[in-house]
Design a protein around this motif. Sequence first.
Motif, mmCIF file in Angstrom:
data_model
loop_
_atom_site.group_PDB
_atom_site.id
_atom_site.type_symbol
_atom_site.label_atom_id
_atom_site.label_comp_id
_atom_site.label_asym_id
_atom_site.label_seq_id
_atom_site.Cartn_x
_atom_site.Cartn_y
_atom_site.Cartn_z
ATOM 1 N N HIS A 56 75.977 52.668 71.749
ATOM 2 C CA HIS A 56 75.310 53.769 72.464
ATOM 3 C C HIS A 56 75.207 53.471 73.957
ATOM 4 O O HIS A 56 75.431 54.355 74.791
ATOM 5 C CB HIS A 56 73.922 54.029 71.880
ATOM 6 N N ALA A 59 78.649 53.897 75.507
ATOM 7 C CA ALA A 59 78.994 55.323 75.614
ATOM 8 C C ALA A 59 78.235 55.983 76.766
ATOM 9 O O ALA A 59 78.797 56.790 77.510
ATOM 10 C CB ALA A 59 78.696 56.037 74.293
ATOM 11 N N ALA A 60 76.971 55.629 76.936
ATOM 12 C CA ALA A 60 76.177 56.188 78.039
ATOM 13 C C ALA A 60 76.745 55.753 79.392
ATOM 14 O O ALA A 60 76.844 56.558 80.323
ATOM 15 C CB ALA A 60 74.715 55.763 77.912
ATOM 16 N N ASP A 62 79.854 54.942 79.976
ATOM 17 C CA ASP A 62 81.119 55.679 80.125
ATOM 18 C C ASP A 62 80.870 57.092 80.643
ATOM 19 O O ASP A 62 81.561 57.578 81.538
ATOM 20 C CB ASP A 62 81.877 55.747 78.802
ATOM 21 N N ARG A 63 79.851 57.772 80.066
ATOM 22 C CA ARG A 63 79.520 59.134 80.518
ATOM 23 C C ARG A 63 79.096 59.148 81.980
ATOM 24 O O ARG A 63 79.503 60.015 82.750
ATOM 25 C CB ARG A 63 78.415 59.728 79.640
ATOM 26 N N LEU A 64 78.274 58.183 82.363
ATOM 27 C CA LEU A 64 77.833 58.108 83.762
ATOM 28 C C LEU A 64 79.019 57.914 84.706
ATOM 29 O O LEU A 64 79.089 58.555 85.759
ATOM 30 C CB LEU A 64 76.850 56.957 83.946
ATOM 31 N N LYS A 66 82.108 58.835 84.199
ATOM 32 C CA LYS A 66 82.881 60.084 84.236
ATOM 33 C C LYS A 66 82.181 61.142 85.078
ATOM 34 O O LYS A 66 82.833 61.877 85.825
ATOM 35 C CB LYS A 66 83.137 60.583 82.818
ATOM 36 N N GLU A 67 80.863 61.227 84.980
ATOM 37 C CA GLU A 67 80.110 62.177 85.797
ATOM 38 C C GLU A 67 80.248 61.841 87.281
ATOM 39 O O GLU A 67 80.431 62.735 88.113
ATOM 40 C CB GLU A 67 78.632 62.173 85.396
#
Length: 101
Positions: A56, A59-60, A62-64, A66-67
């Motif tokens: 988790h 993944a968080a 990775d999202r940051l 990408k944002e």
Amino acid sequence: MVENAFENREAKPSDQSIVSGLTVPLDDRGVFQGYASEPGAFDERDLKVTELLCAHATAALDRLEKEQELKRKKQPAFAVCQLCQPRPPESARRCQRLCIS
């Protein structure tokens, strides 16, 4: 998972109070390590929960990333929109939706 660092040839704790440990990779970011001062402090359930939490967290992150990349890509477009000011209200709203959202 190391149940007893003193009985494991591969374990080389930096502190003598570290007896058992748990290591979980965080993809290419590094590793999570948990330590305890008593032997056998971690079991398979601890390992599974730690793996889940690390997945988790990865993944968080990775999202940051990408944002942040999307925001960097939108900045030049927003600058172009600013150069085109002033414009009629409807086209200005459309440009804001494209450049800012």
